[in-house]
Design an enzyme around this catalytic site. Structure first.
Site, PDB file in Angstrom:
ATOM      1  N   GLY A 279       0.788  -1.177  -0.102  1.00 21.96           N
ATOM      2  CA  GLY A 279       0.047  -0.108  -0.083  1.00 21.96           C
ATOM      3  C   GLY A 279       0.847   1.270  -0.040  1.00 21.96           C
ATOM      4  O   GLY A 279       1.949   1.119   0.454  1.00 21.96           O
ATOM      5  N   THR A 280       0.386   2.059  -0.547  1.00 18.65           N
ATOM      6  CA  THR A 280       0.989   3.342  -0.708  1.00 18.65           C
ATOM      7  C   THR A 280       0.823   4.626  -0.058  1.00 18.65           C
ATOM      8  O   THR A 280       1.177   4.624   1.387  1.00 18.65           O
ATOM      9  CB  THR A 280       1.414   3.817  -2.056  1.00 18.65           C
ATOM     10  N   THR A 281       0.314   5.744  -0.444  1.00 20.13           N
ATOM     11  CA  THR A 281       0.350   6.939   0.266  1.00 20.13           C
ATOM     12  C   THR A 281      -0.851   7.283   1.150  1.00 20.13           C
ATOM     13  O   THR A 281      -1.981   7.106   0.867  1.00 20.13           O
ATOM     14  CB  THR A 281       0.291   8.190  -0.805  1.00 20.13           C
TER      15      THR A 281
ATOM     16  N   ALA B  42       3.392   4.706  -7.900  1.00 22.29           N
ATOM     17  CA  ALA B  42       2.652   3.761  -6.850  1.00 22.29           C
ATOM     18  C   ALA B  42       1.688   4.268  -6.210  1.00 22.29           C
ATOM     19  O   ALA B  42       0.795   3.456  -5.593  1.00 22.29           O
ATOM     20  CB  ALA B  42       3.533   3.272  -5.803  1.00 22.29           C
TER      21      ALA B  42
END
Lengths: 225, 266
Positions: free
Chosen positions: B44-46, B219
């Site tokens: 998972g990113t931001t 991403a």
């Protein structure tokens, strides 16, 4: 060689039952009843911090009468059982029936095998959803389990209180009516119980995921008025 | 299953993780990876959190990536921790989601056993312990870095806690972002943040920060009007955790994009 005294098993059981009943009768009683949108649990309890009624899980509540340290230990065990089960499987898989059975087995075991029986009576209440009905499981000190779908009375003076609740009980009453009747049944004809003498909690549809809600004094006094 | 009763000297108290260890309900950690081996698992990113006048806003994009592949288009990274706090995750998706699940149960378990709610600081410390226990996995590339924020009912303010892989946690007074696009998101918030933002302004700023992060970081997922997927945003104030309705998020994204198009047209 000295022979141990023979005591008939009937006598042992009778003595233990008497002991437990005496202990429970020293405490005050508790009434649980269904109403149109939930389950109300009302206990005579002047303490604000030593609870007789507690939350076990999303739709399950616990009630105990008798010796505080003994039923509180059972309450914590119930929370642990429900939380580990819900974590291992899913929240929907936690139900009151399996917990009530565990309590019954444990109380029965202690009653027959230990020196001293537990001086408690336990209530496990489960709020029904659309499909399943409300359930009230009443577990006695020796492990006898009964299930009710209208109301349950726990404690020393259960018989007379049961008569009073049965006379007032209605299937579709609202919360205020149910609370008032429960408080009157606990008090009896000779006295009245004010909001400060009672501990009240509900399991109510419309409370969100966690349906357990304590009803504290200012609001309770209004509902009882 | 027997009734989980313990003698007083070994009672786990309100600690749910300790209880799981004692009842052996928890699976052992997965076997060690070979040195130098790398696994391509969803990440998972931001995620971002910022404080506003009445509480905090937390937001996360919806993309999960495994290497250069998009693993999920609609992953959820913002969760309610309990009534007055929220947790957002960046890092190895599977482990992060499991950590959140355990954290949620832990907070509720404490509340029920003890009969009182943990302080916000106490909740932040609990999460730190979970992240620290995860350190061996993090050293093998399966890191989880959460962001925790909530409304401190005792002090009447929103507070934000930021974590590193060792479980170190640092309180950020105003805003914080983490994950691969965290830097871009944080810079965007830094430019727009001021004391006493309203709820709507804070939600707009969170939306803008995720948009800018998606613009710079492959991403991080941007708004996806084709599938109708928008970042997940939640507000926590004195009333508790409330998700911002998806329709509102979509509308605010629309306004942001319309504004950008108008700027270019000039």
């Amino acid at each position: 060689m000295s022979m141990p005294y023979y005591v008939a098993p009937e006598q042992v059981m009778k003595d233990r039952a008497e002991y437990a009943q005496k202990g429970i009768a020293r405490g005050r009683s508790l009434v649980a009843t269904t109403y149109d949108t939930g389950i109300a649990i009302v206990a005579e309890n002047p303490s604000r911090s030593l609870h007789k009624i507690s939350e076990i899980y999303d739709r399950i509540a616990f009630g105990g009468v008798g010796k505080y340290n003994e039923y509180d230990q059972l309450r914590v065990a119930g929370v642990r059982h429900a939380d580990t089960k819900g974590y291992a499987y899913s929240r929907e898989d936690v139900d009151a029936r399996s917990l009530a059975n565990l309590y019954a087995q444990y109380l029965g075991n202690v009653f027959t095998h230990e020196m001293k029986p537990l001086e408690v009576e336990i209530l496990v209440a489960e709020l029904g959803d659309g499909e399943s009905p409300n359930q009230l499981y009443h577990i006695a000190y020796e492990g006898t389990i009964t299930d009710e779908d209208r109301f349950a009375v726990l404690g020393g003076d259960a018989e007379t209180i049961t008569e009073r609740v049965a006379a007032a009980w209605q299937g579709d009453w609202d919360m205020a009516a149910a609370l008032k009747a429960a408080a009157e049944a606990l008090a009896g004809p000779d006295r009245t119980l004010a909001a400060g003498d009672l501990e009240v909690a509900t399991l109510s549809r419309g409370n969100g995921r966690r349906t357990f809600l304590r009803i504290e004094e200012p609001e309770l006094a209004q509902l009882l008025a | 299953m027997a009734l989980p009763l313990f003698p007083p000297e070994s009672d786990p108290g309100p600690d749910f993780v300790g209880l799981l260890r004692m009842t052996a309900g928890r699976a052992d950690p997965p076997a060690r990876l070979e040195a130098g081996a790398s696994v391509q698992v969803p990440h998972g990113t931001t995620v971002v959190a910022l404080r506003y006048a009445d509480g905090i806003v937390m937001a996360g994009d919806r993309r999960a990536t495994a290497g250069n592949i998009i693993a999920h288009h609609a992953m959820e990274k913002v969760f309610p921790a309990d009534r007055h706090s929220a947790v957002a995750i960046a890092g190895t998706a599977g482990m992060a989601v499991e950590m959140v699940r355990l954290f949620q149960v832990q907070l509720e378990h404490y509340e029920k056993v003890e009969g009182s709610v943990l302080s916000l600081e106490g909740k932040a410390n609990q999460l730190a312990q979970m992240v620290r226990q995860h350190l061996p996995m993090a050293m093998q590339g399966l890191a989880v870095v959460p962001l925790f924020a909530g409304y401190d009912t005792a002090r009447g303010v929103g507070r934000i806690f930021n974590y590193d892989v060792t479980g170190g946690h640092y309180e950020d007074t105003d805003f914080q972002a983490t994950g691969s696009g965290g830097r871009d998101a944080r810079n965007t918030i830094k430019l727009g943040w001021r004391e006493g933002l309203s709820r709507d302004e804070a939600v707009d700023l969170a939306i803008q920060s995720l948009y800018e992060a998606a613009d710079e970081d492959s991403a991080t997922g941007g708004p996806d009007p084709v599938r109708g997927i928008y970042p997940l945003i939640a507000v926590v104030d004195a009333q508790g955790y409330q998700p911002v309705p998806e329709a509102e998020v979509a509308e605010r994204f629309g306004a942001l994009i319309a504004g950008k198009q108008a700027e270019r047209a000039q």
